[in-house]
Design a protein around this motif. Structure first.
Motif, PDB file in Angstrom:
ATOM      1  N   GLU A  70      41.192 -31.702  57.357  1.00  0.00           N
ATOM      2  CA  GLU A  70      40.577 -31.402  56.237  1.00  0.00           C
ATOM      3  C   GLU A  70      41.394 -31.539  54.918  1.00  0.00           C
ATOM      4  OE1 GLU A  70      37.511 -28.006  54.749  1.00  0.00           O
ATOM      5  OE2 GLU A  70      38.860 -27.410  56.652  1.00  0.00           O
ATOM      6  N   ASP A  71      40.565 -32.324  54.120  1.00  0.00           N
ATOM      7  CA  ASP A  71      41.412 -32.360  52.889  1.00  0.00           C
ATOM      8  C   ASP A  71      40.717 -31.499  51.658  1.00  0.00           C
ATOM      9  OD1 ASP A  71      43.514 -33.231  51.685  1.00  0.00           O
ATOM     10  OD2 ASP A  71      42.972 -35.473  51.917  1.00  0.00           O
ATOM     11  N   SER A  72      41.553 -31.280  50.615  1.00  0.00           N
ATOM     12  CA  SER A  72      40.813 -30.373  49.454  1.00  0.00           C
ATOM     13  C   SER A  72      40.573 -31.477  48.607  1.00  0.00           C
ATOM     14  CB  SER A  72      41.718 -29.391  48.980  1.00  0.00           C
ATOM     15  OG  SER A  72      41.551 -28.324  50.041  1.00  0.00           O
ATOM     16  N   ILE A  73      39.342 -31.474  47.725  1.00  0.00           N
ATOM     17  CA  ILE A  73      39.112 -32.459  46.694  1.00  0.00           C
ATOM     18  C   ILE A  73      38.379 -31.691  45.557  1.00  0.00           C
ATOM     19  CG2 ILE A  73      37.789 -34.383  46.018  1.00  0.00           C
ATOM     20  CD1 ILE A  73      37.898 -35.417  48.793  1.00  0.00           C
ATOM     21  N   ILE A  74      39.127 -31.740  44.456  1.00  0.00           N
ATOM     22  CA  ILE A  74      38.592 -30.925  43.184  1.00  0.00           C
ATOM     23  C   ILE A  74      38.073 -31.839  42.304  1.00  0.00           C
ATOM     24  CG2 ILE A  74      39.509 -29.452  41.266  1.00  0.00           C
ATOM     25  CD1 ILE A  74      41.830 -28.639  43.046  1.00  0.00           C
ATOM     26  N   ASP A  75      36.764 -31.381  41.752  1.00  0.00           N
ATOM     27  CA  ASP A  75      36.135 -32.461  40.980  1.00  0.00           C
ATOM     28  C   ASP A  75      36.557 -32.052  39.581  1.00  0.00           C
ATOM     29  OD1 ASP A  75      34.376 -33.556  39.259  1.00  0.00           O
ATOM     30  OD2 ASP A  75      32.559 -33.164  40.378  1.00  0.00           O
ATOM     31  N   LEU A  76      37.144 -32.785  38.614  1.00  0.00           N
ATOM     32  CA  LEU A  76      37.776 -32.664  37.543  1.00  0.00           C
ATOM     33  C   LEU A  76      36.794 -32.512  36.369  1.00  0.00           C
ATOM     34  CD1 LEU A  76      41.356 -34.030  37.623  1.00  0.00           C
ATOM     35  CD2 LEU A  76      40.698 -31.753  38.045  1.00  0.00           C
ATOM     36  N   SER A  77      35.414 -32.967  36.728  1.00  0.00           N
ATOM     37  CA  SER A  77      34.751 -33.128  35.624  1.00  0.00           C
ATOM     38  C   SER A  77      33.869 -31.636  35.364  1.00  0.00           C
ATOM     39  CB  SER A  77      33.494 -34.224  36.118  1.00  0.00           C
ATOM     40  OG  SER A  77      32.805 -33.755  37.005  1.00  0.00           O
ATOM     41  N   LEU A  78      34.170 -30.720  36.531  1.00  0.00           N
ATOM     42  CA  LEU A  78      33.760 -29.600  36.293  1.00  0.00           C
ATOM     43  C   LEU A  78      34.498 -28.883  35.219  1.00  0.00           C
ATOM     44  CD1 LEU A  78      33.330 -28.733  40.143  1.00  0.00           C
ATOM     45  CD2 LEU A  78      31.380 -29.496  38.595  1.00  0.00           C
ATOM     46  N   SER A  79      33.970 -27.529  34.928  1.00  0.00           N
ATOM     47  CA  SER A  79      34.752 -26.673  33.794  1.00  0.00           C
ATOM     48  C   SER A  79      35.899 -26.119  34.604  1.00  0.00           C
ATOM     49  CB  SER A  79      33.591 -25.544  33.205  1.00  0.00           C
ATOM     50  OG  SER A  79      33.416 -24.918  34.418  1.00  0.00           O
ATOM     51  N   GLU A  80      36.531 -25.722  33.817  1.00  0.00           N
ATOM     52  CA  GLU A  80      37.805 -24.842  34.529  1.00  0.00           C
ATOM     53  C   GLU A  80      37.499 -23.696  35.222  1.00  0.00           C
ATOM     54  OE1 GLU A  80      41.975 -22.608  32.872  1.00  0.00           O
ATOM     55  OE2 GLU A  80      41.318 -24.407  31.902  1.00  0.00           O
ATOM     56  N   LYS A  81      36.532 -23.008  34.645  1.00  0.00           N
ATOM     57  CA  LYS A  81      36.015 -21.641  35.391  1.00  0.00           C
ATOM     58  C   LYS A  81      35.544 -21.976  36.603  1.00  0.00           C
ATOM     59  CE  LYS A  81      33.016 -17.875  34.811  1.00  0.00           C
ATOM     60  NZ  LYS A  81      32.035 -17.195  33.777  1.00  0.00           N
ATOM     61  N   LYS A  82      34.680 -23.170  36.690  1.00  0.00           N
ATOM     62  CA  LYS A  82      34.119 -23.732  38.026  1.00  0.00           C
ATOM     63  C   LYS A  82      35.065 -24.137  39.225  1.00  0.00           C
ATOM     64  CE  LYS A  82      29.195 -24.699  36.895  1.00  0.00           C
ATOM     65  NZ  LYS A  82      28.239 -25.672  36.703  1.00  0.00           N
ATOM     66  N   ILE A  83      35.807 -24.588  38.451  1.00  0.00           N
ATOM     67  CA  ILE A  83      36.949 -25.386  39.470  1.00  0.00           C
ATOM     68  C   ILE A  83      37.969 -23.795  40.122  1.00  0.00           C
ATOM     69  CG2 ILE A  83      39.271 -26.399  39.515  1.00  0.00           C
ATOM     70  CD1 ILE A  83      38.334 -28.287  37.415  1.00  0.00           C
ATOM     71  N   ILE A  84      38.193 -23.084  39.349  1.00  0.00           N
ATOM     72  CA  ILE A  84      39.115 -21.926  39.834  1.00  0.00           C
ATOM     73  C   ILE A  84      38.052 -21.131  40.391  1.00  0.00           C
ATOM     74  CG2 ILE A  84      40.204 -19.894  38.883  1.00  0.00           C
ATOM     75  CD1 ILE A  84      41.379 -21.396  36.377  1.00  0.00           C
ATOM     76  N   ASN A  85      36.791 -20.970  40.465  1.00  0.00           N
ATOM     77  CA  ASN A  85      35.934 -20.161  41.524  1.00  0.00           C
ATOM     78  C   ASN A  85      35.903 -20.942  42.761  1.00  0.00           C
ATOM     79  OD1 ASN A  85      35.322 -18.314  39.633  1.00  0.00           O
ATOM     80  ND2 ASN A  85      33.596 -19.181  38.691  1.00  0.00           N
ATOM     81  N   GLY A  86      36.302 -22.275  42.578  1.00  0.00           N
ATOM     82  CA  GLY A  86      36.288 -22.848  44.017  1.00  0.00           C
ATOM     83  C   GLY A  86      37.279 -22.632  44.901  1.00  0.00           C
TER      84      GLY A  86
END
Length: 198
Positions: A70-86
């Motif tokens: 399993e790999d972690s992928i972060i969508d950088l088009s999201l806001s910083e708040k949404k990224i950190i919430n993930g």
């Protein structure tokens, strides 16, 4: 062995759109053609499988894969708040602790000095106790940075590099490539590599 891979890691394909099976199969056919033309014994390739179809994929393709992960992928088009919430609870907690004595230095093609990649190589040798990669592979990493396809993050305590990470990127994606850290600092700085990734 005559192997084909991406600096020791499997090739990955990132797309803004879901690739149809026919396109994925065509890509694999191209790799198989390379195998035949250049007498390559093995190539490493990552294929994304959605969680809900994993069991079915495993049953149909038993002989075609070596491992499942399993790999972690972060969508950088999201806001910083949404990224950190993930992030996981532990990861959120670890990045909240700041150490003012540590300096995080980002090095890309704009501020890179010739042979600076060897500072990471020397740290790696210090951590592992020996050289595990050829000089040529480090020089390829340097080319990535100079060609705007990679960057380094050095973590410094005073003037000493205690951790270093290398990231590769293109116009759409960025990938954590490798890192090394002086392990004796892990107890003192619990988020040494976590903070570099964020």
């Amino acid at each position: 062995n005559n192997n084909l891979n991406f600096y020791g890691k499997p090739f990955s394909i990132f797309s803004k759109f879901d690739l149809e099976d026919s396109i994925s199969n065509k890509i694999i056919d191209i790799f198989l053609e390379l195998l035949n033309n250049f007498k390559i014994e093995k190539f490493s390739f990552v294929q994304e499988v959605k969680n809900n179809s994993l069991d079915d994929y495993l049953l149909k393709n038993k002989s075609k894969f070596e491992s499942v992960f399993e790999d972690s992928i972060i969508d950088l088009s999201l806001s910083e708040k949404k990224i950190i919430n993930g992030f996981s609870k532990g990861h959120k907690s670890s990045i909240q602790k700041l150490y003012p004595e540590l300096n995080y230095e980002i090095i890309d093609f704009n501020n890179y000095s010739k042979n600076q990649i060897f500072e990471m190589m020397n740290l790696h040798i210090k951590v592992v106790g020996k050289r595990t990669r050829s000089l040529a592979t480090w020089q390829e990493n340097e080319k990535m940075i100079l060609q705007k396809k990679g960057f380094l993050i050095f973590v410094k305590l005073k003037n000493e590099i205690i951790s270093s990470s290398l990231y590769t990127h293109d116009f759409n994606t960025g990938t954590y490539f490798s890192s090394c850290s002086l392990r004796n600092y892990f107890g003192q700085y619990r988020n040494l590599t976590h903070f570099s990734i964020v």
